[in-house]
Design an enzyme around this catalytic site. Structure first.
Site, PDB file in Angstrom:
ATOM      1  N   CYS B 171       0.707  -1.142  -0.158  1.00 23.84           N
ATOM      2  CA  CYS B 171      -0.182  -0.321  -0.012  1.00 23.84           C
ATOM      3  C   CYS B 171       0.915   1.300  -0.313  1.00 23.84           C
ATOM      4  O   CYS B 171       0.667   2.153  -0.218  1.00 23.84           O
ATOM      5  CB  CYS B 171      -1.163   0.206   1.119  1.00 23.84           C
ATOM      6  N   HIS B 302      -1.437   9.043   4.991  1.00 25.39           N
ATOM      7  CA  HIS B 302      -2.166   7.678   4.682  1.00 25.39           C
ATOM      8  C   HIS B 302      -3.327   7.270   5.099  1.00 25.39           C
ATOM      9  O   HIS B 302      -4.404   6.605   4.806  1.00 25.39           O
ATOM     10  CB  HIS B 302      -0.448   6.090   5.226  1.00 25.39           C
ATOM     11  N   HIS B 337     -10.013   2.523  -0.285  1.00 24.81           N
ATOM     12  CA  HIS B 337      -8.529   2.436   0.139  1.00 24.81           C
ATOM     13  C   HIS B 337      -8.252   1.542  -1.275  1.00 24.81           C
ATOM     14  O   HIS B 337      -7.910   0.497  -1.679  1.00 24.81           O
ATOM     15  CB  HIS B 337      -7.795   1.573   1.205  1.00 24.81           C
TER      16      HIS B 337
END
Lengths: 366, 420
Positions: B171, B302, B337
């Site tokens: 990620c 994030h 996400h």
């Protein structure tokens, strides 16, 4: 040591975990004897049927029951063993802080882990009844990041996937990180695992049962640093990394692997200001069939014939090692003259479907 | 890389960006969505919901791969690779680069991902389960290798003098890819870098995060006291990077400068983030960019909306910035996400903040968590004129990557007004 010399990227140590066994010595012995390391294992899907593959000898095929390791797939465990082999060779450690030590690693990941994880989602009563302990292993960066945890490598931790280019790409990427001061010492290399799922996948990619060459596993890992830092940390360089270069060709637009490799190596030699006549060793990928012929013709064009320069092709002895194949080739270049540092430039080449690449190693600076 | 050539220190700029996302295709639509605080979250349509108690995701929705492929057969590639090709085409177009001309340049193609061809591995797993046949279908199998993502871009654009690499650092992968582009251009080892990230929704990742209890049943509320987790999503973001000199020489429109980036590894835990690791990545990025924390005007977090991430990330930012912490918002509240695409889309948002003059909001925000003491730009975008923006990426395996972008005011600047 001059400033220019101190800034040269060098390989100061390496190890391998290959079908020839554990460690650089086993690799050197296998290379020297030319022993074919491809073994026969029993098929897991059709017991009683032999499968030919390059297996790391003595490395258990089963997932061990040990707590903490149970969830780790074969790729991660092979990578942990490989990094351990390299690091135990470093008496007194790598000589710099954990924040300045990192890893640049190429792999295709564990195809089996992904299939099994999702397979369970289909098999179980509820689709989320998956084995969550194995979830991190489904990410391709698991092997390198686990190595960082086990060995306390807190610097850059990069995983790359680039097919057969992987073992050469990591060297180029490592040098960029070093040049920009992002790390002092990097473990750069590649590894793959043997599973029967990978055999079936390779057959499918080659469009036929048994069509792919025998699959091999294991990998090679190199300590890469700048010459100045290596000297300060008391390590003797085995080779200078003179450069890497890559090219694509498009068969549908008339591109040919041989021409692409010829151009690729010519550009690499120009960049590194090295003449083809200086090269005393070529380690080629030597795939079966027309691609291998294309590699040969490019090398003949560059060096003036197959006998003009010493050539090695360890892939035939080890099996088809995916991204680790080119790492094994780099290891072969370092192993070809025993444990001594390189004395003259060595060229490593690969040709694959649509891709070619090369790396150039030279004698250590000074 | 070549040892014979001296390491240069070229300034590197962004000249084009491409977006495929649940918040729109192309940067104009993406920017409008971010400014409007739109949500791209909705019920799962891409695969079966049966057996799951909740199923909100961030899907791209209607996507016709054939619209983006001119030379290759899109059926040769998986959904994530198709997204990457579409985003690259958009980015190259925005950069005003002629594709024929691009073929004569030395190019780095670096595509970040979490899942690679997992969407297609799911199909193989389903077929095996349903039929009992262990041999994979060759047509599906050839879409599964992760390197197919960068290879799709190289093949479709018919690039030849090219280094093609897929970066599966989960990620944070988009930031890794942009960082690789920056290093290659600084070193003079590429003329152009096409880099970013991509991922397609997969059953594997949906089921995995679901089982971990990391998924929110409704929406994603980063930094909120009542946050319940993340929402998985898909998409792609690709950027065109060039050395400043080359961009000026061809009269390119310059969107922003890539000032620097930082990498670190927690070396701590396979899944849980670690404050110290994040701190080191942020500090390394500031050092590389030559900026102090006080000069950073906006942080794209994030910000996954899980309990652990938001607390750890806030603590890390506070450690570095102290009282000078600028607004910190989380795109994942709007996008979900997008995994390997997340930090690439975050980078694009950081450029848009500079060129379009606004800070994207954190939507779905109700009550600030006292442990997440940030100005998260709650619910509504704010007009601003940031000079320096920062994009955080943190991944499984403790792989952290942080990128710093700067306003470019010289000749060729894209030029931005105040926010509207």
């Amino acid at each position: 040591m001059t400033t220019t010399t101190a800034a040269r990227p060098v390989i100061t140590d390496w190890s391998a975990l290959s079908p020839w066994g554990e460690g650089a010595d086993a690799f050197r012995a296998g290379l020297a004897s030319g022993e074919e390391a491809i073994a026969t294992v029993d098929s897991e899907f059709a017991p009683g049927t032999p499968v030919r593959a390059g297996i790391v000898p003595g490395f258990s095929m089963e997932y061990p029951g040990t707590r903490g390791l149970r969830s780790l797939d074969r790729l991660t465990r092979l990578t942990l063993r490989l990094s351990e082999l390299l690091l135990t060779g470093q008496e007194g450690g790598l000589g710099c802080g954990p924040e300045d030590t990192g890893m640049v690693f190429a792999t295709s990941g564990s195809h089996r882990t992904g299939l099994e994880f999702t397979g369970r989602s289909y098999r179980e009563r509820l689709p989320f009844h998956v084995d969550v302990a194995r979830f991190p292993s489904t990410a391709v960066n698991c092997a390198a990041s686990r190595s960082a945890i086990v060995h306390g490598l807190k610097g850059p931790n990069t995983t790359l996937t680039a097919g057969p280019a992987g073992g050469l790409l990591v060297l180029g990427q490592a040098v960029r990180l070093l040049r920009q001061g992002r790390a002092q010492v990097l473990l750069a290399g590649a590894a793959e695992e043997y599973t029967e799922d990978r055999v079936l996948l390779e057959d499918a990619l080659h469009r036929g049962e048994g069509a792919a060459p025998p699959v091999a596993e294991g990998g090679a890992l190199f300590v890469v640093e700048l010459a100045g830092g290596a000297a300060a940390r008391g390590r003797t360089p085995l080779a200078t990394l003179l450069g890497t270069r890559f090219r694509a060709y498009h068969a549908r637009s008339g591109g040919e692997a041989g021409k692409a490799l010829h151009r690729c190596v010519t550009d690499l030699l120009d960049d590194a200001r090295t003449g083809a006549d200086e090269i005393t060793l070529v380690v080629r990928s030597d795939p079966d069939g027309p691609l291998g012929e294309q590699e040969d013709s490019a090398l003949d064009g560059l060096f003036g014939g197959p006998d003009a320069v010493r050539q090695l092709a360890p892939g035939h002895r080890l099996g088809h090692a995916g991204s680790a194949a080119s790492a094994f080739q780099v290891a072969a270049a370092l192993a070809a003259n025993g444990p001594r540092p390189l004395r003259a430039p060595a060229l490593i080449t690969f040709v694959a479907d649509g891709r070619v690449g090369a790396a150039l190693l030279g004698a250590p600076p000074g | 890389m070549t040892a014979g050539r001296g390491a240069g220190d070229q300034r590197v700029v962004v000249t084009g960006m491409g977006v495929v996302s649940g918040l729109g295709t192309g940067t104009a639509e993406f920017a409008r969505s971010l400014r409007a605080g739109r949500s791209g979250i909705g019920p799962l349509e891409e695969f079966g919901r049966a057996g799951f108690a909740h199923w909100n995701v961030g899907e791209v929705g209607r996507f016709e791969a054939a619209d983006w492929f001119r030379t290759e057969d899109p059926r040769e590639y998986g959904r994530a690779a198709q997204f990457a090709v579409a985003a690259t085409r958009l980015a190259v177009q925005e950069a005003g680069l002629d594709e024929e001309e691009l073929r004569h340049r030395r190019v780095l193609v670096s595509v970040g991902t979490t899942d690679g061809g997992t969407r297609e591995v799911d199909q193989l797993a389903e077929l095996r389960h349903r039929t009992g046949e262990v041999r994979p279908d060759p047509d599906i199998a050839r879409r599964t290798p992760a390197e197919r993502l960068s290879d799709a871009v190289v093949n479709e654009l018919r690039l030849e003098d090219v280094e093609s690499v897929t970066v599966p650092t989960a990620c944070a992968a988009g930031n890794y890819a942009v960082g690789q582009g920056l290093d290659a251009l600084r070193d003079g080892e590429a003329d152009v870098a096409l880099c970013g990230g991509t991922d397609a929704l997969s059953r594997k990742t949906f089921a995995g995060f679901y089982r971990l209890g990391a998924m929110s049943p409704d929406v994603c509320r980063p930094f909120d006291a009542d946050r319940k987790g993340m929402i998985v999503a898909e998409g792609a973001g690709m950027l065109v990077l060039e050395p400043l000199g080359a961009a000026l020489a061809r009269g390119a429109r310059i969107l922003a400068e890539v000032l620097g980036y930082g990498l670190s590894c927690d070396a701590h835990h396979p899944t849980a983030p670690d404050r110290d690791g994040v701190v080191r990545a942020v500090r390394a990025a500031h050092r590389d960019a030559g900026v102090s924390g006080a000069e950073v005007d906006y942080v794209s977090a994030h910000g996954t909306g899980t309990k652990a991430n938001d607390i750890v990330e806030t603590a890390a930012l506070r450690e570095v910035f102290g009282a000078d912490l600028p607004p910190v918002s989380a795109l994942k509240s709007m996008l979900g996400h997008t995994l390997g695409a997340a930090s690439a889309l975050g980078t694009i948002a950081c450029v848009l903040a500079i060129t379009e003059g606004f800070l994207p909001p954190t939507i779905n925000h109700r009550t600030r968590d006292p442990e997440c003491d940030v100005d998260c730009v709650p619910n509504v975008a704010v007009a601003a004129r940031p000079q320096v923006t920062q994009n955080n990426g943190m991944a499984f395996g403790g792989n952290n990557a942080v990128l710093v972008l700067g306003r470019y005011d010289g000749p060729g600047a894209a030029g931005a007004g105040e926010g509207s």
